[in-house]
Write an enzyme that holds these catalytic residues in place. Sequence first.
Site, PDB file in Angstrom:
ATOM      1  N   GLY A  47     -20.638   6.753   2.710  1.00  0.00           N
ATOM      2  CA  GLY A  47     -19.718   7.173   1.655  1.00  0.00           C
ATOM      3  C   GLY A  47     -20.466   7.269   0.335  1.00  0.00           C
ATOM      4  CE  LYS A  58      -4.481   0.842   0.234  1.00  0.00           C
ATOM      5  NZ  LYS A  58      -5.558  -0.077  -0.192  1.00  0.00           N
TER       6      LYS A  58
HETATM    7  N1  GLU Z   1      -7.168   0.113  -3.529  1.00  0.00           N
HETATM    8  C1  GLU Z   1      -7.929  -1.081  -3.780  1.00  0.00           C
HETATM    9  C2  GLU Z   1      -8.012  -1.922  -2.523  1.00  0.00           C
HETATM   10  O1  GLU Z   1      -7.877  -1.453  -1.421  1.00  0.00           O
HETATM   11  C3  GLU Z   1      -7.430  -1.835  -4.994  1.00  0.00           C
HETATM   12  C4  GLU Z   1      -6.020  -2.294  -4.949  1.00  0.00           C
HETATM   13  C5  GLU Z   1      -5.489  -2.830  -6.258  1.00  0.00           C
HETATM   14  O2  GLU Z   1      -6.217  -2.888  -7.222  1.00  0.00           O
HETATM   15  O3  GLU Z   1      -4.304  -3.157  -6.273  1.00  0.00           O
HETATM   16  O4  GLU Z   1      -8.300  -3.099  -2.591  1.00  0.00           O
END
Ligand code: GLU
Length: 428
Positions: free
Chosen positions: A219, A107
């Site tokens: 949201g 992340k």
């Molecule tokens: N941000 C999204 C999540 O929290 C997608 C992550 C991705 O596609 O790599 O799952």
Amino acid sequence: MNTSGFNPFEMAQAQFDSVADQLGLDQSVRDLLRNPLREYQFSIPIHMDDGTTKVFRGFRVQHNDARGPSKGGIRFHPAETIDTVRALSMWMTWKCAVVDIPLGGGKGGVICDPHNLSAKEQEQVCRTWVRQLAKNVGPLSDVPAPDVMTNAQHMLWMLDEYEHIHGGHFPGFITGKPVGMGGSLGRTEATGYGTVFTIREALKELGIRPSDTTASVQGFGNVAQYAIELYEQLGGKVICVSSWDQSDQKAYSFVKKEGVSLKDLQGITDRFGGIDKAKAAELGYDVLDGDIWIEQEVDILIPCALENQITGDTVKKISKKVKIVAEGANGPTTPAADKILAERNIFTIPDFLANAGGVTCSYFEQVQSNMNYFWEKDDVLSRLDLKMTSAFIAVSELARKRKLYMRDAAYVIAIDRVAQACRDRGWV
Ligand code: GLU
């Protein structure tokens, strides 16, 4: 985000520890999995439009890549913290494992508020983020994607910078790209739709028809809007949504007992999911306090905002009518609240299962990019349905067989798969 002393990483570690006990994991596996493998923190200096220079803080955390390259979004948020990114990267590892795609967890984030940045300034943030990490991310090691307040345009700027640095085309570097520029049809819808695929399966298990249900959604960003779209197509009725008001710096709930109109609300919403209060009132919505979404007498609650929303305090407000909580957001429920949901026998579809549709479609995007052959939207969505449904069934069967709470069952499956990959590689 880290508000009121809440630490999402401690929460993610506590969830992990409790399942590690149940699985009887070796100490070395625990030590490896309860912390990220690698993390990066760096500065992002930006020349602002007004001639000043501002320095933002950026992060990337790679929690685990035993099952494949680290995978996970980058969020832009003024309250971002390294501990939030650590927690989210750990949840990505479990998310990819529970839907059984060959990816690990990562992340990223930048402490910034894109509401206050011009497009040119945002482009610089994206490009500098990539410059700072160019050697540590890539199609075979760590693949970013959109998250809170980032979108396909941000991904394309990042890809362009990466390709400038490395010379060549590397569409597998990032997912959530615009369609026509290496993106997959269905990616924008995927997280919200995926959440509703799991709700549909949970309703089947409970013997309830979707058309007999109502829902309240926290949201109104990308996840919420597509969750509402598909849930309504199944016949369900949403009677409340909430959204963040940038000028008041607080959330509001928008209630319409006869059912909200997705189209009308989309027509009065900014690109970050902020609904215009005055226009909503003109359209007949009751505009109420932000927390009201959780008190609604509905069958299904769908939190699609941020972490730390269903807490020891707010959980008490959940109506007796609620049968399902489907976590479109990451980490919306604190451990104290989770205990109460379990005691009340509420069917909780945990975040890393309920919102795994986004990353599953990201995986499809990589596959399509690698083949340089792109599928029809129906094809993408039916593959997504298949993946989400089989993951849901595996978790709910284990929950039933071993009399586990849904979150614990999902954790058992995911942690077991990741631990096994670490052992098979000889890491532990
Ligand atoms: N941000 C999204 C999540 O929290 C997608 C992550 C991705 O596609 O790599 O799952």
